[in-house]
Design a protein around this motif. Structure first.
Motif, short mmCIF file in Angstrom:
data_model
loop_
_atom_site.label_atom_id
_atom_site.label_comp_id
_atom_site.label_asym_id
_atom_site.label_seq_id
_atom_site.Cartn_x
_atom_site.Cartn_y
_atom_site.Cartn_z
N VAL A 23 0.64 -1.12 -0.02
CA VAL A 23 0.55 0.04 -0.13
C VAL A 23 0.93 1.16 -0.25
O VAL A 23 2.01 1.26 0.78
N LEU A 24 0.87 1.96 -1.02
CA LEU A 24 1.98 3.23 -1.41
C LEU A 24 1.15 4.19 -0.61
O LEU A 24 1.87 5.13 0.14
N MET A 25 -0.46 4.89 -0.92
CA MET A 25 -0.56 6.08 -0.16
C MET A 25 -2.18 6.36 0.19
O MET A 25 -3.30 4.97 -0.66
N LEU A 26 -2.58 6.75 0.16
CA LEU A 26 -4.46 7.02 0.62
C LEU A 26 -4.22 8.36 -0.18
O LEU A 26 -4.48 9.25 0.60
N GLY A 61 6.76 14.60 -11.28
CA GLY A 61 7.37 13.38 -12.28
C GLY A 61 6.80 12.17 -12.17
O GLY A 61 6.94 11.10 -12.70
N HIS A 62 7.13 11.88 -10.66
CA HIS A 62 6.45 10.65 -10.34
C HIS A 62 4.71 10.16 -10.02
O HIS A 62 4.03 10.33 -9.25
N THR A 63 4.24 9.36 -11.18
CA THR A 63 3.11 8.92 -11.28
C THR A 63 2.58 7.96 -11.34
O THR A 63 3.79 7.27 -10.50
N GLY A 86 8.41 6.10 -9.89
CA GLY A 86 9.40 6.56 -8.72
C GLY A 86 8.67 6.57 -7.38
O GLY A 86 7.68 5.58 -7.10
N PRO A 87 9.29 6.99 -6.14
CA PRO A 87 8.43 7.63 -4.60
C PRO A 87 7.38 8.18 -4.93
O PRO A 87 6.61 8.55 -5.38
N GLY A 92 9.24 11.97 -0.64
CA GLY A 92 9.97 11.32 -1.51
C GLY A 92 10.39 9.76 -1.27
O GLY A 92 11.55 8.82 -1.24
N THR A 93 9.78 9.08 -0.35
CA THR A 93 9.58 7.76 -0.38
C THR A 93 8.57 7.43 -0.52
O THR A 93 7.66 7.50 -1.32
N ASP A 94 8.65 5.87 -0.73
CA ASP A 94 8.65 4.94 -1.66
C ASP A 94 7.07 4.56 -1.21
O ASP A 94 6.27 4.47 -2.29
N THR A 95 6.33 5.45 0.05
CA THR A 95 5.56 4.71 0.91
C THR A 95 5.13 6.67 1.75
O THR A 95 5.77 6.86 1.99
N CYS A 96 3.48 6.38 1.75
CA CYS A 96 3.84 7.91 2.87
C CYS A 96 4.07 6.61 3.91
O CYS A 96 3.53 7.54 4.94
N TRP A 97 4.23 6.28 4.63
CA TRP A 97 4.57 4.87 5.58
C TRP A 97 5.98 4.81 5.66
O TRP A 97 6.38 4.45 6.50
#
Length: 196
Positions: A23-26, A61-63, A86-87, A92-97
């Motif tokens: 899970v990358l983000m919400l 640019g990190h779509t 990309g992140p 700049g991290t892979d996920t928001c966690w």
């Protein structure tokens, strides 16, 4: 797709990497953001702070390239599967966690980590794994061969417990061989994906 938007006209959108399942983000979408996402195949949200549509990566640019969208059982949350470029997090991290977005094979990944630790501590006389690494690639490859033969023998028999135990031994020694050659399960998965 039936969606139960909240009183602000928004629906929660959980963003997940289609390959790693991380899970990358919400984020939140309104009807217009959902249509834009489906049309452009780039994940677009409704930004509550900017009060406008916002396509992820429009400045960085990190779509997030859309793969699929699924509705939950109550129609009030979306699972958006993506291929990130990309992140994902604005920090700049892979996920928001702040987790890394890498393939995880559950217990097998834990076992790979243990094998790595034992390989790096070859002086541990009590460790079977360390002793195999200290004996070199030929011994490790020999053990994989022996275990493979035992799996074949048990496959032709009717004792499921023995077959499963020998299969576990083969997989375990194969993981050791992979690391002895400088590879991990991810490398094998990449080959299998390229053949798919």
């Amino acid at each position: 797709m039936k969606i139960n938007y909240n009183s602000e006209g928004l629906v929660a959108a959980i963003i997940q990497d289609v390959d790693t399942k991380t899970v990358l983000m919400l984020g939140y979408m309104n009807a217009e953001a959902l249509v834009c996402t489906l049309e452009t195949k780039k994940v677009t949200f409704y930004s509550r702070s900017k009060q406008r549509l916002w396509t992820k990566g429009e400045t960085s640019g990190h779509t997030l390239n859309l793969v699929s969208i699924d509705n939950d059982c109550d129609n009030d949350a979306l699972l958006v599967k993506v291929k990130p470029q990309g992140p994902t997090c604005h920090k700049g991290t892979d996920t928001c966690w702040e987790e890394s977005n890498k393939q995880n094979f559950g217990f097998l990944s834990d076992l790979e980590t243990i094998i790595t630790q034992r390989r790096e501590n070859v002086s541990d006389e009590k460790s079977y794994v360390a002793s195999l690494f200290s004996k070199g690639i030929n011994k490790i490859a020999q053990k994989v061969g022996e275990e493979a033969v035992e799996v074949v023998i048990e496959a032709k028999d009717t004792n499921d417990e023995l077959f499963l135990n020998e299969s576990a031994d083969l997989l375990f020694h194969y993981l050791i061989l992979l690391q002895a050659k400088g590879f991990r399960l991810n490398d094998i998965v990449d080959v299998l994906k390229s053949r798919h």
